[in-house]
Every structure is written in C-alpha cells, then in structure tokens.
Design a protein around this motif. Structure first.
Motif, PDB file in Angstrom:
ATOM      1  N   ASN A 631      26.993   1.442 -11.311  1.00  0.00           N
ATOM      2  CA  ASN A 631      26.121   0.845 -12.317  1.00  0.00           C
ATOM      3  C   ASN A 631      26.978   0.073 -13.316  1.00  0.00           C
ATOM      4  OD1 ASN A 631      26.859   3.649 -12.764  1.00  0.00           O
ATOM      5  ND2 ASN A 631      25.869   3.475 -14.751  1.00  0.00           N
ATOM      6  N   ILE A 632      26.466  -1.054 -13.776  1.00  0.00           N
ATOM      7  CA  ILE A 632      27.277  -2.025 -14.500  1.00  0.00           C
ATOM      8  C   ILE A 632      27.698  -1.539 -15.882  1.00  0.00           C
ATOM      9  CG2 ILE A 632      25.426  -3.312 -15.651  1.00  0.00           C
ATOM     10  CD1 ILE A 632      26.916  -5.895 -14.648  1.00  0.00           C
ATOM     11  N   GLU A 633      27.030  -0.515 -16.420  1.00  0.00           N
ATOM     12  CA  GLU A 633      27.427  -0.018 -17.732  1.00  0.00           C
ATOM     13  C   GLU A 633      28.807   0.626 -17.719  1.00  0.00           C
ATOM     14  OE1 GLU A 633      22.925   0.844 -17.349  1.00  0.00           O
ATOM     15  OE2 GLU A 633      24.701   0.809 -16.070  1.00  0.00           O
ATOM     16  N   VAL A 634      29.267   1.023 -16.547  1.00  0.00           N
ATOM     17  CA  VAL A 634      30.551   1.715 -16.425  1.00  0.00           C
ATOM     18  C   VAL A 634      31.679   0.689 -16.352  1.00  0.00           C
ATOM     19  CG1 VAL A 634      31.939   3.221 -14.947  1.00  0.00           C
ATOM     20  CG2 VAL A 634      29.504   3.681 -15.282  1.00  0.00           C
ATOM     21  N   PRO A 635      32.701   0.813 -17.189  1.00  0.00           N
ATOM     22  CA  PRO A 635      33.846  -0.112 -17.100  1.00  0.00           C
ATOM     23  C   PRO A 635      34.497  -0.054 -15.718  1.00  0.00           C
ATOM     24  CG  PRO A 635      33.941   1.200 -19.111  1.00  0.00           C
ATOM     25  CD  PRO A 635      32.860   1.803 -18.264  1.00  0.00           C
ATOM     26  N   GLY A 636      35.082  -1.174 -15.300  1.00  0.00           N
ATOM     27  CA  GLY A 636      35.685  -1.238 -13.983  1.00  0.00           C
ATOM     28  C   GLY A 636      36.712  -0.147 -13.732  1.00  0.00           C
ATOM     29  N   LYS A 637      37.468   0.200 -14.774  1.00  0.00           N
ATOM     30  CA  LYS A 637      38.518   1.208 -14.601  1.00  0.00           C
ATOM     31  C   LYS A 637      37.952   2.595 -14.351  1.00  0.00           C
ATOM     32  CE  LYS A 637      38.976   1.934 -19.628  1.00  0.00           C
ATOM     33  NZ  LYS A 637      38.429   3.278 -19.653  1.00  0.00           N
ATOM     34  N   ASP A 638      36.662   2.797 -14.666  1.00  0.00           N
ATOM     35  CA  ASP A 638      36.043   4.114 -14.494  1.00  0.00           C
ATOM     36  C   ASP A 638      35.124   4.182 -13.285  1.00  0.00           C
ATOM     37  OD1 ASP A 638      37.272   5.040 -16.823  1.00  0.00           O
ATOM     38  OD2 ASP A 638      35.636   4.292 -18.097  1.00  0.00           O
ATOM     39  N   MET A 639      35.132   3.131 -12.441  1.00  0.00           N
ATOM     40  CA  MET A 639      34.237   3.115 -11.277  1.00  0.00           C
ATOM     41  C   MET A 639      34.694   4.072 -10.179  1.00  0.00           C
ATOM     42  SD  MET A 639      33.526  -0.988 -10.961  1.00  0.00           S
ATOM     43  CE  MET A 639      32.547  -0.830  -9.465  1.00  0.00           C
ATOM     44  N   LYS A 640      35.952   4.473 -10.195  1.00  0.00           N
ATOM     45  CA  LYS A 640      36.536   5.353  -9.184  1.00  0.00           C
ATOM     46  C   LYS A 640      36.535   4.694  -7.804  1.00  0.00           C
ATOM     47  CE  LYS A 640      35.041   9.558 -11.591  1.00  0.00           C
ATOM     48  NZ  LYS A 640      34.309  10.838 -11.479  1.00  0.00           N
ATOM     49  N   THR A 641      36.725   3.372  -7.803  1.00  0.00           N
ATOM     50  CA  THR A 641      36.741   2.632  -6.541  1.00  0.00           C
ATOM     51  C   THR A 641      38.014   1.828  -6.343  1.00  0.00           C
ATOM     52  OG1 THR A 641      35.601   0.781  -7.642  1.00  0.00           O
ATOM     53  CG2 THR A 641      34.220   2.385  -6.475  1.00  0.00           C
ATOM     54  N   HIS A 642      38.610   1.325  -7.398  1.00  0.00           N
ATOM     55  CA  HIS A 642      39.703   0.366  -7.276  1.00  0.00           C
ATOM     56  C   HIS A 642      40.972   1.039  -6.761  1.00  0.00           C
ATOM     57  CE1 HIS A 642      36.801  -1.893  -9.306  1.00  0.00           C
ATOM     58  NE2 HIS A 642      37.544  -2.589 -10.144  1.00  0.00           N
ATOM     59  N   ASP A 643      41.412   0.607  -5.578  1.00  0.00           N
ATOM     60  CA  ASP A 643      42.607   1.155  -4.927  1.00  0.00           C
ATOM     61  C   ASP A 643      42.521   2.664  -4.739  1.00  0.00           C
ATOM     62  OD1 ASP A 643      43.768  -1.315  -4.585  1.00  0.00           O
ATOM     63  OD2 ASP A 643      44.918  -1.229  -6.450  1.00  0.00           O
ATOM     64  N   VAL A 644      41.285   3.168  -4.545  1.00  0.00           N
ATOM     65  CA  VAL A 644      41.060   4.598  -4.301  1.00  0.00           C
ATOM     66  C   VAL A 644      40.868   4.813  -2.805  1.00  0.00           C
ATOM     67  CG1 VAL A 644      39.484   6.534  -4.680  1.00  0.00           C
ATOM     68  CG2 VAL A 644      40.061   4.995  -6.566  1.00  0.00           C
ATOM     69  N   LYS A 645      41.525   5.812  -2.246  1.00  0.00           N
ATOM     70  CA  LYS A 645      41.417   6.093  -0.821  1.00  0.00           C
ATOM     71  C   LYS A 645      40.024   6.633  -0.496  1.00  0.00           C
ATOM     72  CE  LYS A 645      46.345   7.131  -0.223  1.00  0.00           C
ATOM     73  NZ  LYS A 645      47.347   8.143   0.196  1.00  0.00           N
ATOM     74  N   PRO A 646      39.454   6.230   0.639  1.00  0.00           N
ATOM     75  CA  PRO A 646      38.109   6.709   1.005  1.00  0.00           C
ATOM     76  C   PRO A 646      38.136   8.171   1.431  1.00  0.00           C
ATOM     77  CG  PRO A 646      39.023   5.383   2.776  1.00  0.00           C
ATOM     78  CD  PRO A 646      39.996   5.288   1.633  1.00  0.00           C
ATOM     79  N   VAL A 647      37.019   8.851   1.202  1.00  0.00           N
ATOM     80  CA  VAL A 647      36.908  10.259   1.609  1.00  0.00           C
ATOM     81  C   VAL A 647      35.938  10.434   2.759  1.00  0.00           C
ATOM     82  CG1 VAL A 647      37.508  11.133  -0.666  1.00  0.00           C
ATOM     83  CG2 VAL A 647      35.114  10.692  -0.126  1.00  0.00           C
ATOM     84  N   GLN A 648      35.253   9.365   3.172  1.00  0.00           N
ATOM     85  CA  GLN A 648      34.286   9.455   4.264  1.00  0.00           C
ATOM     86  C   GLN A 648      34.701   8.609   5.457  1.00  0.00           C
ATOM     87  OE1 GLN A 648      31.509  11.286   4.313  1.00  0.00           O
ATOM     88  NE2 GLN A 648      31.349  11.987   2.212  1.00  0.00           N
ATOM     89  N   GLY A 649      36.006   8.426   5.663  1.00  0.00           N
ATOM     90  CA  GLY A 649      36.489   7.670   6.804  1.00  0.00           C
ATOM     91  C   GLY A 649      36.996   6.289   6.413  1.00  0.00           C
ATOM     92  N   ASP A 650      38.055   5.831   7.105  1.00  0.00           N
ATOM     93  CA  ASP A 650      38.661   4.540   6.751  1.00  0.00           C
ATOM     94  C   ASP A 650      38.180   3.394   7.629  1.00  0.00           C
ATOM     95  OD1 ASP A 650      39.925   4.938   9.181  1.00  0.00           O
ATOM     96  OD2 ASP A 650      41.918   5.250   8.334  1.00  0.00           O
ATOM     97  N   LEU A 651      37.313   3.697   8.647  1.00  0.00           N
ATOM     98  CA  LEU A 651      36.727   2.674   9.514  1.00  0.00           C
ATOM     99  C   LEU A 651      37.781   1.839  10.224  1.00  0.00           C
ATOM    100  CD1 LEU A 651      33.878   1.520   7.095  1.00  0.00           C
ATOM    101  CD2 LEU A 651      33.709   3.128   8.992  1.00  0.00           C
ATOM    102  N   GLY A 652      38.976   2.397  10.361  1.00  0.00           N
ATOM    103  CA  GLY A 652      40.044   1.701  11.074  1.00  0.00           C
ATOM    104  C   GLY A 652      40.770   0.658  10.259  1.00  0.00           C
ATOM    105  N   LEU A 653      40.455   0.514   8.994  1.00  0.00           N
ATOM    106  CA  LEU A 653      41.123  -0.477   8.150  1.00  0.00           C
ATOM    107  C   LEU A 653      42.541  -0.014   7.823  1.00  0.00           C
ATOM    108  CD1 LEU A 653      38.185  -1.211   5.675  1.00  0.00           C
ATOM    109  CD2 LEU A 653      38.887  -2.584   7.641  1.00  0.00           C
TER     110      LEU A 653
END
Length: 944
Positions: A631-653
């Motif tokens: 949701n856009i109210e959350v600052p980008g640094k708090d999205m928990k997405t940027h350069d974070v390793k996936p926990v539900q599979g890497d899809l071969g990437l």
C-alpha cells in the motif's frame, strides 16, 4: 462528475441485507460508564460490584444497581510500580470472601527493546473489606513471571480444581512467525497454557507445580506447562457444568482458532496455523501430536479472535450451555455447543461495530462484553427484526440508485466520481457513484483522545457506493461494451455489506448474485488473439471475498479517500476533492495517479498500480501470505521487498529478490505478475495478465539504483550477457533467442520485449512458438497465453490419479529436457546442475517408475536422514536453512538453496531443528501434461 451543489438523496431502498436477520444484536448496559480501552471485567465475589480493567493499568469498580455515574478507583498499578505499562486480566481467588486475594496480569515497559526478561507477570494483591473496596498496593506479591514482548498471551482464570491457569504467547511480533522458536518448546513458559497451585508454595517458589501436570519430571521441560503450541491465547474460560477449558488463539495470516484445552496437548504453533496451513513445518516438533482446533474461522470472516464465556444465565435461555465468543476486528459474535471434541452446533449470533476484547460474567451470571474502541460494556439481546420478511432489493432497479437503470441515470443526490488508480479487471472499465442519505456528508474520525485522525473518514448511516464494470465484446471498440456487473458497498450504521448484481443480456437490469459468487464466460473479438476470438472468464466474487479488501484496515472504502479522489477532472474545473468539499472532506496532497497515464514518476505510477491491485492484501494485517507492504502509504524502505530474498520460491531466477533494484528480470514480484500459470498475482480480481501494469512496474524497478554487491560475479556476468542478447533480438537477430529462453531471467526479458512492442512481427511469432513449448513450466507459463486456447496444453493440476501418468510410455530424451527445467535447480547429474539436493546419477537403480512417481508426488513420505532440512537459529536472531554437511565444536558447515556452502560458528547456534517435510516442494508435476510426466519418469528411470 459531481457539482458543487447536490440534491438530497431520498430514494434509497437498500436496507438490511439479503440474508435473514441474525437472532441477536448488541445493546449497551451501564451507559453512564465509559472506560478507556477496557480489557477485562468481573464481579467481586460476595458482592454485586463490578470491576473493569483498563489496558493502561487502572481498575475501576461500580455498583450496577446504582444510578450514579461515578466509578470508584479500585487500583492504579502505577502506584505499585511505575514501570508497569498495561494490564490484561484479573481473577479473584476461589476463596476470596475469606482471604480477599485478587490476581492481576501486568506487563512492564520494554524500554525500547524487543523483549524483556520477566516483563510479563502475575501479581497477587489483597482487597480491602470497605463498602467501596480498594486494592492495597503494598500487599503485592509477584507469583510468576516470564519473557514479554510482542504476543504476550492474555488471560488468567481459576479452574474448578482451584488451580490458576494462564495463557502465554510467543513473545514475538507477527513477522517473522514465532521468531523465538518457542511454540514447540516446552523448556520455557511461552506459547502455553500454564497451571500452578497458588496455595501451596514449594521449592522456593511462591507457588507449587501440581504433580499431575503432564510434563512434570520430563528432562528440560517446565512443569508448569499444561498445554502448548499456542500463538497468542486471548481469553480462556471454564465450562462450569463439566470443567472444559476453552481458549481463543489469535491466528497469523489466514485462520482464527478456538481450542478445547487438554493436558499435554500440542496445538501446533508454529508448525501450522490451526492445522489449516503450514507455517514453519521444518521446525522440531514438540513431544506430543498436533491437535486440531474445535473451530477455525478463516480471515474472510474473522481477523483476531477473542475467546468467550459459557452462557448459563436466565435472560436468554435459548443460549443456555453455549460458548459465546467474538472477533475483535470484525465485531462478529458466534455461539457453539460441543460434545467433547465434537461441535454439535455453531451459528452466527450477531454483527456489530464493537471491538470485543473480553467477555465476563456479572453477578447474575449474564455475559458482559468489553468494547475496546468505544469503552462501553455491552451484552446480547434478541433482534426484534429476527424472523421478519427480507426487503433487500434483489434487482438493481429496486435499489433507488438510478431513475433509469438501463442508462444508469443516477437518482437525485446520487453523485458520480472517479479515482486516480483503478484496479485491473481483465480489460473491463468501471463507473462509480456515491450516495449519502438526505444531505448527510462525510466527517473526519477522532481517536480515543479526541484527536482528528488524518485521512480516516467516518460515513453516515445508509451510505452507498456503487461500481459498474463494462467489458468490450470487441477489443478497442467502445460501442461494443456491455455491462457485466454492478458492485454495491452499503453501510447500515453498524456494518458494511458487499453485494454484486449481474447484468442481464438485454442490458436493462441486474440481478443480485448469491453470497457464494458466480462465474460467467464471454466470447470477445480480439484481432491480436490467435483466431481473432478469446473466451474471457468472469468471476463474480463472493461476499466473503469482497470483504477481504473492504476491511477495517482500508476503512472499508478503499477507493473513496483523499489518495484516490484528489485529482483534476475534465468534467469540471478544479480538483475533485474541492468539488466534494460539501461532504466535509479534508483534501490532502495527491499520492495516487493513473498507473497507465503519463503523470507521476515511474515510482508513483507503479506504486499506484500495486496499491490498487495488491495493497489490500499485502499490507499490515491484510492477510497476504508474504509479509510485505504494497500500500502506497508505506515508505519504500519499509515495503520489505527491495533486495529481499523470496520465501515462496525463486522461480528459477538467478539470485532472485522480491524486487531486485535495477534488475526487473530478477524480480519475483514482476515474474508473478507476468506468469499466466500457478503463482500468478494478484490472487483475487483479474485472472489475465495486465501487460500495461506489468510494464509500469518494470519501468519502476529498472529506474532504481542497483546494488552491485548484492549478487555474485557469476550472476553479474550472466545478466550482462542476457542484456546484450536481448538488445540483438530487438535489432532483428534471432540467434540469441534460444539462449535467452533457456533461463528464467532471460525468458522474462523476452516476454517484456514481446509485450512492449520492441520485437518485429517475425521474431514475435518465433518467440511465441518457442516459448510456449519450453519444457520448464515456469518459463513456458510466460508465453502459453499467446496461443489459441485450443492449442494450449492439458495439464495434470494439483490432484490426479497416478495411473493417468503410468499408462503413458515415456521418452527419455524428452524427459531429459524436462529435467533441466524442473529438477536441475536442486539436483545434479554427471556434475551438471545444482548441488543442493542429492545427485541423481543412479536414481534408476533405487526406484522403479511407480516409486519414482510417488517420490515426486509425495516427497515427504520417505526422507533420507542425510537430506533432512535443518534450520539453524543463531543467537543473534538470524535463521539459516540448509543441509548440514559437517559439524564439530568449532564450525558447522551446511549447504543452502542454490548449492551455496556456508559456515557458522557452532557456539553461536542457539538451536538446530530438523524438518519432517522434504525440501522438494509438492506440486512439481501440476503444470506438466501426463505425457510430459511420463517422459520425466522415463529419463529418471534410465539413470542406472
């Protein structure tokens, strides 16, 4: 577009709901008394005075039979200890009339730390015998204490055996789940129901441990533990008729549970959430089997369970013997009757706007409800509308929203509006209306301190929002559009209801869809589709599915707020929020834009898209399985997405990240948006891939500053080669196509080029032809949607009869290619592949075809101890997962996903647990056809 002035809306026919009225409603008792965040209530034995505990540590008493508006201070815990910041519960000793003892739950200030040793405690005080009784702070005696922080649990009750029972939580925040790994650990007091004897101290403790407690005498076990495996037990009670102990346990992402507590039982946290979804199945299990809940409510109908009380009052005899409980977020109340572990009756009693935090019993045995938000005390009463005929409109024309339904001409006072960022709806477009009864408007909510809550709007009773979806039957021809569905959101003053109306073929009216939802299929002309036609499936969401997005965390009206409304429109000069000022709205700075438009930076456009399509689930308490905030109210640094390793599979990437800054093709979030197969997101709403939204998110990720230290030199080299190859492909050279399609990142790059128009028609045709026949399903699912439906593969799906595969003869050569797509990410053959799992060079000598298939379909059925996945929990809080290679007193060496080897100082490992679940995921064959699965088996069987 709304004008500055509007007429009153007096035509509304939307009242109640389509379902029969529930049998009960809530009514306030003792309205002259309001408390600040009340958390518990009980009466003083030997009197009829009630005591209410406020969360801040203050307790008040009053006489319910008195007309006075005055309450009397019973105890202020700060006068005893200034470090106490809150209380949860109170319990009077069974012999209170003689000894005047009361037991109180207190939590100490964490002082900025995540946890505090002995920060949760049960304290015994003595109560005076005065006509207006008070607690003597100097009489305090701490009986038991334990680690506090995050989920502390929250109840104390004396059982019919005279023992004190208390429920403790896992002392951790919601994410990551069970961070202290205590749920299955009976060597501490966390995540448990404890049972102690407060009348017979022993062994230097102020209490005794009953000899019949289930883990007394077991090595390393705390004898106080009566049952365990609970996340955050919030409220417990005993059935006075048979002694059954019931506990409400607050769930994690999907479920809320009610348990019947039995000695020594294991209730599963954090292996599982309510025995309904795996959470950390890799963790070491406790000494007893996992027990399922009596009832598990999904997050479609509940969000934070509050355990209740057994009703044995006289006022509502039809509820006699029932267990009454509720939900803190939804304000819903249920009843349940049981026979042992069998639920013989369960029904919904009432819906309300309350936030019930506790149920208590008055002197007359009637159940009282503490409302955390409003501060009042409430109870159930019979609904005077129960049994009456339902008058809810079953046709759109009966709602009073339109004077002419066929043309959607709004009734006087019904106002059209538009928003900045619309949700992707499989090519459908939308129109919106808002209607408030009479001349009522929107106000700004206040918090419990009377402070205006910025952006939190309060809507008048009878508010209605409507949205109609229309779909072009010929893509690009607006004249071919037909209305598909009108969705209605209605506020009755207490609850928000979500309803859907399905338009008829004649386009004259729409019929109410059942609460379960429905499906429809439309033949759409599309010149870009193979054959010029596509069959588009349309889902009319169920009311429960709608409620997942229209929740309290979005203030129920996700599309009607300053973020969405603050825009300049073509219909009238000025900003829309200025033109809506007569509704009492307070404009804020614009944040959302049209994701498909030209306004705003790439970040604002992409985040507007994610906010509208994903942010309702992927936000705090939104229910998304991955703990990220979109949701856009959350600052980008708090999205928990940027350069974070996936926990539900890497899809071969290669070295995948949820969002790999500067590298869209390594971003799992983008891949899930792009795939048409399993794992496609968003989960609810549109089923087709939104190419424009995909490109908006791609451009944002590409605009980010990358972190070159985040990935290995090998991945840097691979991505450099892939970018160069993609540039050649865009220049018309087909040579690099095969190499690009051989990797997930390369294939995603090709797909993005395919949809952004940078490939020639000749190369486009080759991309679709080759991409849709790839052996690897994760890459093939990017391209198969471009084929005519008649040419798409018929896959096995999640469940299938093994005989469907075994009766096919396989081809080992084709199977070898499939192995490269499905298995090589974890296994090696002849030195090729990843070293994470066991090498499969001679797997054909160990298993025949039937056994090989069973191993793939049920990978956890038989696990070689050498390949049991280990979870290492470091003393610093970090968690590492992999296969242990060697271990000695100095160093532990283990192998992680991708074949990477790591070491850890053995002395820094707090705990090592071994999973009973295979590292090989289930469902590996679901995207394969029966023939493809047979080919894979043939290849594996040939490895002798």
């Amino acid at each position: 577009m709304m004008g500055v002035h509007r007429e009153p809306w007096s035509a509304s026919k939307i009242q109640g709901s389509p379902e029969p009225p529930l049998p009960f409603v809530v009514e306030r008792v003792f309205p002259e008394h309001t408390f600040r965040n009340p958390l518990d209530i009980g009466y003083i034995p030997g009197s009829n005075r009630l005591v209410v505990a406020e969360q801040n540590g203050r307790f008040f008493s009053f006489d319910p039979d008195s007309n006075t508006q005055k309450t009397d201070l019973f105890l202020d815990l700060h006068s005893y200890d200034s470090e106490i910041v809150e209380t949860y519960a109170l319990a009077f000793h069974p012999h209170f009339v003689e000894n005047r003892f009361i037991f109180i739950w207190a939590n100490l200030d964490l002082k900025g730390q995540r946890n505090r040793e002995n920060g949760s405690r049960i304290i015994r005080f003595k109560v005076s015998s005065d006509p207006i009784p008070r607690v003597d702070p100097s009489s305090a005696k701490i009986f038991i204490s334990w680690l506090s922080g995050g989920h502390n649990g929250g109840n104390i009750r004396f059982g019919p055996d005279g023992m004190l029972y208390l429920g403790t939580g896992d002392a951790a925040p919601p994410d990551p789940p069970d961070a202290l790994a205590t749920g299955q650990d009976i060597s501490d007091l966390l995540s448990s129901v404890l049972r102690i004897d407060v009348d017979h101290p022993e062994n230097g403790l102020p209490y005794g441990i009953p000899k019949d407690n289930p883990f007394v005498g077991e090595p390393k076990a705390r004898g106080e533990v009566w049952a365990y495996g609970l996340r955050n037990p919030w409220r417990m009670s005993f059935n006075p008729k048979n002694g059954d102990l019931f506990v409400g346990d607050v769930g994690w992402e999907l479920w809320e549970m009610i348990y019947r507590i039995k000695p020594g039982a294991n209730y599963g946290w954090s292996l599982t959430e309510g025995s309904r979804q795996d959470v950390r199945p890799d963790r070491l299990r406790g000494p007893t089997p996992v027990v399922a809940p009596l009832v598990a409510h999904s997050h479609e109908e509940a969000a934070s369970i509050t355990g209740g009380e057994f009703y044995h009052g006289n006022r509502l005899p039809e509820l006699s013997g029932s267990y009454i409980y509720g939900d803190w977020q939804m304000g819903t109340f249920w009843s349940m009757r049981t026979d042992g572990d069998t639920v013989t009756e369960r029904r919904e009693l009432a819906r309300s706007s309350l936030m019930p935090t506790a149920f208590g019993l008055g002197p007359d045995g009637e159940i009282l409800i503490c409302d955390h938000s409003g501060g009042g005390i409430w109870r159930l009463k019979r609904n005077p509308l129960s049994g009456q005929k339902n008058t809810f409109p079953h046709k759109l024309s009966e709602t009073g929203l339109f004077t002419q339904t066929a043309t959607q001409s709004p009734s006087p006072g019904v106002l059209s509006y538009s928003i900045n960022a619309t949700r992707w709806a499989d090519h459908a477009t939308s129109e919106r209306w808002a209607a408030f009864p009479g001349d009522a408007g929107v106000s700004v909510s206040e918090n419990s301190k009377g402070v205006l809550m910025r952006g939190q709007w309060s809507f008048p009773d009878g508010s209605v929002f409507a949205k109609t979806y229309s779909l072009e039957m010929e893509r690009g021809n607006s004249a071919s559009a037909r209305r598909i569905e009108t969705q209605i959101l209605h506020f009755d003053g207490t609850l928000w209801g979500t309803y859907s109306y399905r338009w008829n073929t004649e386009q004259t009216d729409a019929e109410l869809v059942s609460s379960r939802g429905d499906e429809a299929s439309f033949t759409v002309k599309d010149s870009s589709a193979p054959g010029g036609l596509i069959q588009e499936q349309w889902r009319f969401l169920s009311r429960a599915e709608c409620a997942r997005c229209h929740s309290m965390w979005n203030n129920f009206t996700a599309g009607f707020n300053t973020l969405q409304l603050d825009k300049v429109t073509a219909q009238a000069p000025g900003r829309q929020t200025d033109l809506l000022s007569q509704l009492g709205l307070i404009p804020e700075e614009p944040r959302l834009v049209d994701p498909y438009g030209a306004k705003g930076s790439p970040e604002v456009r992409a985040r507007s898209y994610l906010h509208a399509n994903c942010g309702t689930c992927h936000r705090y308490n939104g229910g998304g399985a991955v703990p990220i905030a979109l949701n856009i109210e959350v600052p980008g640094k708090d999205m928990k997405t940027h350069d974070v390793k996936p926990v539900q599979g890497d899809l071969g990437l290669p070295e995948a990240r949820l969002i790999a800054k500067g590298d869209p093709e390594r971003s799992v979030l983008l891949y899930r948006m792009a795939t048409g197969g399993r794992g496609h997101m968003p989960y609810l709403g549109g089923r087709l891939v939104d190419d424009r939204g995909l490109l908006a998110v791609r451009d944002w990720i590409a605009s980010m500053q990358s972190n070159p230290l985040d990935i290995s030199p090998e991945t840097v080299a691979q991505r450099k080669t892939e970018r160069s190859s993609l540039a050649l492909l865009k220049e018309g050279k087909t040579t690099p196509l095969d190499s690009l399609l051989s990797t997930s990142s390369g294939a995603l790059g090709v797909l993005l080029a395919l949809i952004d128009g940078s490939l020639s028609s000749e190369i486009r045709a080759q991309v679709i032809a080759k991409g849709s026949t790839l052996a690897d399903p994760t890459r093939r699912d990017l391209f198969e949607r471009f084929l005519p439906e008649s040419q798409r593969r018929k896959t096995l799906g999640l469940t299938f009869n093994p005989e469907v595969v075994l009766r096919h003869s396989g081809d080992a050569t084709r199977g070898k290619a499939l192995f490269s797509g499905v298995c090589i990410a974890c296994h090696q053959i002849g030195g090729t592949g990843s070293e994470f799992g066991p090498a499969l060079d001679h797997i054909g000598t160990k298993w025949n075809r039937e056994a090989l298939l069973e191993q793939i379909v049920e990978p956890s059925k038989i696990i070689d101890p050498k390949w049991q996945l280990a979870t290492l929990e470091m003393k610093g809080g970090e968690i590492k997962t992999g296969f242990i290679v060697t271990k000695d007193d100095a160093v532990t060496r283990f192998k992680m996903m991708g074949g990477l080897n790591e070491t850890a100082p053995s002395a820094e490992i707090r705990k090592t647990t071994f999973s009973k679940v295979s590292a090989m995921p289930e469902g590996l064959l679901q995207a394969l056809t029966a023939q493809e699965a047979a080919d894979l088996l043939e290849f594996l069987g040939s490895l002798k």
